[in-house]
Scaffold this motif. Sequence first.
Motif, PDB file in Angstrom:
ATOM      1  N   GLU A 149       7.514  -1.275 -12.407  1.00  0.00           N
ATOM      2  CA  GLU A 149       7.997  -1.370 -11.022  1.00  0.00           C
ATOM      3  C   GLU A 149       6.850  -1.729 -10.082  1.00  0.00           C
ATOM      4  OE1 GLU A 149       9.544   2.568 -10.667  1.00  0.00           O
ATOM      5  OE2 GLU A 149      11.584   1.925 -11.068  1.00  0.00           O
ATOM      6  N   LEU A 150       5.714  -1.079 -10.247  1.00  0.00           N
ATOM      7  CA  LEU A 150       4.553  -1.374  -9.409  1.00  0.00           C
ATOM      8  C   LEU A 150       4.050  -2.783  -9.674  1.00  0.00           C
ATOM      9  CD1 LEU A 150       2.424  -0.639  -7.352  1.00  0.00           C
ATOM     10  CD2 LEU A 150       1.119   0.472  -9.186  1.00  0.00           C
ATOM     11  N   HIS A 204      10.789  -9.875   4.985  1.00  0.00           N
ATOM     12  CA  HIS A 204      11.534  -8.734   5.509  1.00  0.00           C
ATOM     13  C   HIS A 204      12.367  -8.063   4.427  1.00  0.00           C
ATOM     14  CE1 HIS A 204      10.999 -10.402   9.809  1.00  0.00           C
ATOM     15  NE2 HIS A 204      10.004  -9.633   9.440  1.00  0.00           N
ATOM     16  N   TYR A 205      12.906  -8.835   3.506  1.00  0.00           N
ATOM     17  CA  TYR A 205      13.644  -8.225   2.406  1.00  0.00           C
ATOM     18  C   TYR A 205      12.734  -7.342   1.573  1.00  0.00           C
ATOM     19  CZ  TYR A 205      18.546  -8.972   1.736  1.00  0.00           C
ATOM     20  OH  TYR A 205      19.893  -8.849   1.806  1.00  0.00           O
ATOM     21  N   PHE A 206      11.539  -7.806   1.297  1.00  0.00           N
ATOM     22  CA  PHE A 206      10.590  -7.016   0.514  1.00  0.00           C
ATOM     23  C   PHE A 206      10.164  -5.769   1.278  1.00  0.00           C
ATOM     24  CE2 PHE A 206       6.056  -6.231  -0.649  1.00  0.00           C
ATOM     25  CZ  PHE A 206       6.274  -5.793  -1.943  1.00  0.00           C
ATOM     26  N   VAL A 207       9.875  -5.920   2.552  1.00  0.00           N
ATOM     27  CA  VAL A 207       9.332  -4.823   3.360  1.00  0.00           C
ATOM     28  C   VAL A 207      10.392  -3.814   3.771  1.00  0.00           C
ATOM     29  CG1 VAL A 207       8.244  -4.315   5.596  1.00  0.00           C
ATOM     30  CG2 VAL A 207       7.386  -6.186   4.186  1.00  0.00           C
ATOM     31  N   LEU A 208      11.588  -4.263   4.067  1.00  0.00           N
ATOM     32  CA  LEU A 208      12.593  -3.380   4.652  1.00  0.00           C
ATOM     33  C   LEU A 208      13.607  -2.834   3.661  1.00  0.00           C
ATOM     34  CD1 LEU A 208      13.270  -5.362   7.932  1.00  0.00           C
ATOM     35  CD2 LEU A 208      11.765  -3.394   7.590  1.00  0.00           C
ATOM     36  N   ARG A 209      13.609  -3.271   2.420  1.00  0.00           N
ATOM     37  CA  ARG A 209      14.599  -2.808   1.449  1.00  0.00           C
ATOM     38  C   ARG A 209      14.173  -1.463   0.876  1.00  0.00           C
ATOM     39  NH1 ARG A 209      19.579  -5.082   0.985  1.00  0.00           N
ATOM     40  NH2 ARG A 209      19.543  -4.390  -1.144  1.00  0.00           N
ATOM     41  N   ARG A 210      14.513  -0.402   1.570  1.00  0.00           N
ATOM     42  CA  ARG A 210      14.196   0.950   1.100  1.00  0.00           C
ATOM     43  C   ARG A 210      15.504   1.665   0.827  1.00  0.00           C
ATOM     44  NH1 ARG A 210       9.254   2.412   5.181  1.00  0.00           N
ATOM     45  NH2 ARG A 210       8.092   0.583   4.630  1.00  0.00           N
ATOM     46  N   GLU A 211      15.606   2.240  -0.335  1.00  0.00           N
ATOM     47  CA  GLU A 211      16.864   2.864  -0.700  1.00  0.00           C
ATOM     48  C   GLU A 211      16.666   4.205  -1.387  1.00  0.00           C
ATOM     49  OE1 GLU A 211      19.065   0.256  -3.188  1.00  0.00           O
ATOM     50  OE2 GLU A 211      19.154  -1.314  -1.705  1.00  0.00           O
ATOM     51  N   ALA A 244       0.840  -1.211   0.000  1.00  0.00           N
ATOM     52  CA  ALA A 244       0.000   0.000   0.000  1.00  0.00           C
ATOM     53  C   ALA A 244       0.869   1.253   0.000  1.00  0.00           C
ATOM     54  CB  ALA A 244      -0.928  -0.003   1.208  1.00  0.00           C
ATOM     55  N   ALA A 245       1.964   1.233   0.752  1.00  0.00           N
ATOM     56  CA  ALA A 245       2.862   2.389   0.817  1.00  0.00           C
ATOM     57  C   ALA A 245       3.579   2.617  -0.510  1.00  0.00           C
ATOM     58  CB  ALA A 245       3.878   2.215   1.939  1.00  0.00           C
ATOM     59  N   VAL A 246       4.040   1.544  -1.162  1.00  0.00           N
ATOM     60  CA  VAL A 246       4.796   1.731  -2.406  1.00  0.00           C
ATOM     61  C   VAL A 246       3.899   2.080  -3.583  1.00  0.00           C
ATOM     62  CG1 VAL A 246       6.691   0.260  -1.671  1.00  0.00           C
ATOM     63  CG2 VAL A 246       4.894  -0.706  -3.093  1.00  0.00           C
ATOM     64  N   ARG A 247       2.618   1.806  -3.471  1.00  0.00           N
ATOM     65  CA  ARG A 247       1.699   2.176  -4.566  1.00  0.00           C
ATOM     66  C   ARG A 247       1.700   3.685  -4.796  1.00  0.00           C
ATOM     67  NH1 ARG A 247      -2.707  -2.223  -3.003  1.00  0.00           N
ATOM     68  NH2 ARG A 247      -2.156  -3.749  -4.589  1.00  0.00           N
ATOM     69  N   ALA A 248       2.026   4.445  -3.771  1.00  0.00           N
ATOM     70  CA  ALA A 248       2.060   5.900  -3.910  1.00  0.00           C
ATOM     71  C   ALA A 248       3.290   6.370  -4.688  1.00  0.00           C
ATOM     72  CB  ALA A 248       2.049   6.558  -2.533  1.00  0.00           C
ATOM     73  N   SER A 249       4.351   5.558  -4.723  1.00  0.00           N
ATOM     74  CA  SER A 249       5.582   6.027  -5.362  1.00  0.00           C
ATOM     75  C   SER A 249       5.997   5.238  -6.596  1.00  0.00           C
ATOM     76  CB  SER A 249       6.734   6.011  -4.351  1.00  0.00           C
ATOM     77  OG  SER A 249       6.993   4.688  -3.933  1.00  0.00           O
ATOM     78  N   ARG A 291      17.402   8.417  -2.085  1.00  0.00           N
ATOM     79  CA  ARG A 291      16.894   9.716  -2.530  1.00  0.00           C
ATOM     80  C   ARG A 291      15.382   9.865  -2.592  1.00  0.00           C
ATOM     81  NH1 ARG A 291      21.328   8.592  -6.111  1.00  0.00           N
ATOM     82  NH2 ARG A 291      23.087   9.726  -5.297  1.00  0.00           N
ATOM     83  N   GLY A 292      14.723   9.599  -1.490  1.00  0.00           N
ATOM     84  CA  GLY A 292      13.311   9.908  -1.414  1.00  0.00           C
ATOM     85  C   GLY A 292      12.391   8.891  -2.046  1.00  0.00           C
ATOM     86  N   ARG A 293      12.926   7.971  -2.807  1.00  0.00           N
ATOM     87  CA  ARG A 293      12.080   6.930  -3.388  1.00  0.00           C
ATOM     88  C   ARG A 293      11.920   5.848  -2.340  1.00  0.00           C
ATOM     89  NH1 ARG A 293      12.697   5.064  -9.238  1.00  0.00           N
ATOM     90  NH2 ARG A 293      10.631   4.410  -8.706  1.00  0.00           N
ATOM     91  N   LEU A 294      10.697   5.440  -2.123  1.00  0.00           N
ATOM     92  CA  LEU A 294      10.424   4.445  -1.101  1.00  0.00           C
ATOM     93  C   LEU A 294      11.074   3.114  -1.438  1.00  0.00           C
ATOM     94  CD1 LEU A 294       8.934   4.021   1.522  1.00  0.00           C
ATOM     95  CD2 LEU A 294       6.918   3.394   0.203  1.00  0.00           C
ATOM     96  N   LEU A 295      11.041   2.734  -2.696  1.00  0.00           N
ATOM     97  CA  LEU A 295      11.604   1.457  -3.104  1.00  0.00           C
ATOM     98  C   LEU A 295      12.232   1.638  -4.468  1.00  0.00           C
ATOM     99  CD1 LEU A 295      11.627  -1.509  -2.073  1.00  0.00           C
ATOM    100  CD2 LEU A 295       9.680  -1.897  -3.562  1.00  0.00           C
ATOM    101  N   SER A 296      13.497   1.327  -4.604  1.00  0.00           N
ATOM    102  CA  SER A 296      14.168   1.509  -5.884  1.00  0.00           C
ATOM    103  C   SER A 296      14.064   0.239  -6.721  1.00  0.00           C
ATOM    104  CB  SER A 296      15.639   1.852  -5.658  1.00  0.00           C
ATOM    105  OG  SER A 296      16.333   0.728  -5.180  1.00  0.00           O
ATOM    106  N   VAL A 297      14.377   0.367  -8.013  1.00  0.00           N
ATOM    107  CA  VAL A 297      14.387  -0.793  -8.897  1.00  0.00           C
ATOM    108  C   VAL A 297      15.387  -1.817  -8.390  1.00  0.00           C
ATOM    109  CG1 VAL A 297      14.896  -1.570 -11.246  1.00  0.00           C
ATOM    110  CG2 VAL A 297      13.615   0.539 -10.886  1.00  0.00           C
TER     111      VAL A 297
END
Length: 125
Positions: free
Chosen positions: A34-35, A68-75, A24-29, A77-83
């Motif tokens: 990617e989505l 946890h890898y899916f949920v916690l891998r945030r990287e 739900a959080a990544v749907r915004a970004s 410059r402001g993007r919640l989840l990178s490619v």
Amino acid sequence: MSVEEHGPTPGTDVLIRKVDGHLAAVRASLRGPELELAERLAGSLRQLVVSTAQASAADRGQVRVAVHYFVLRRESRGRLLSVRSLAVAQRVVNKVALQLGRPDLMVEARRGLAPALPGGDNPTG
């Protein structure tokens, strides 16, 4: 390994809520491929969580690592989840699916995304 399909248990509910909340959080970004990849990873993870609810602690632990890898891998410059994060999560999910005898739950990248990264992180041993 013995995997049986059963209804959700308290432990599986927590993992599924983590996956759904993160999606739900990544749907915004995220948009486009990617989505789509994030949604397919979430679907695969949900199925892995449910299918291992009554499996060994080791098998459930592998699924927990993938979640946890899916949920916690945030990287970056402001993007919640990178490619790149998605590619790493994809590799982890696919490795766990194979190890658990569920190649049907592997997630392939669609056009527009780089394939999963070779080598590198090895969180599931």
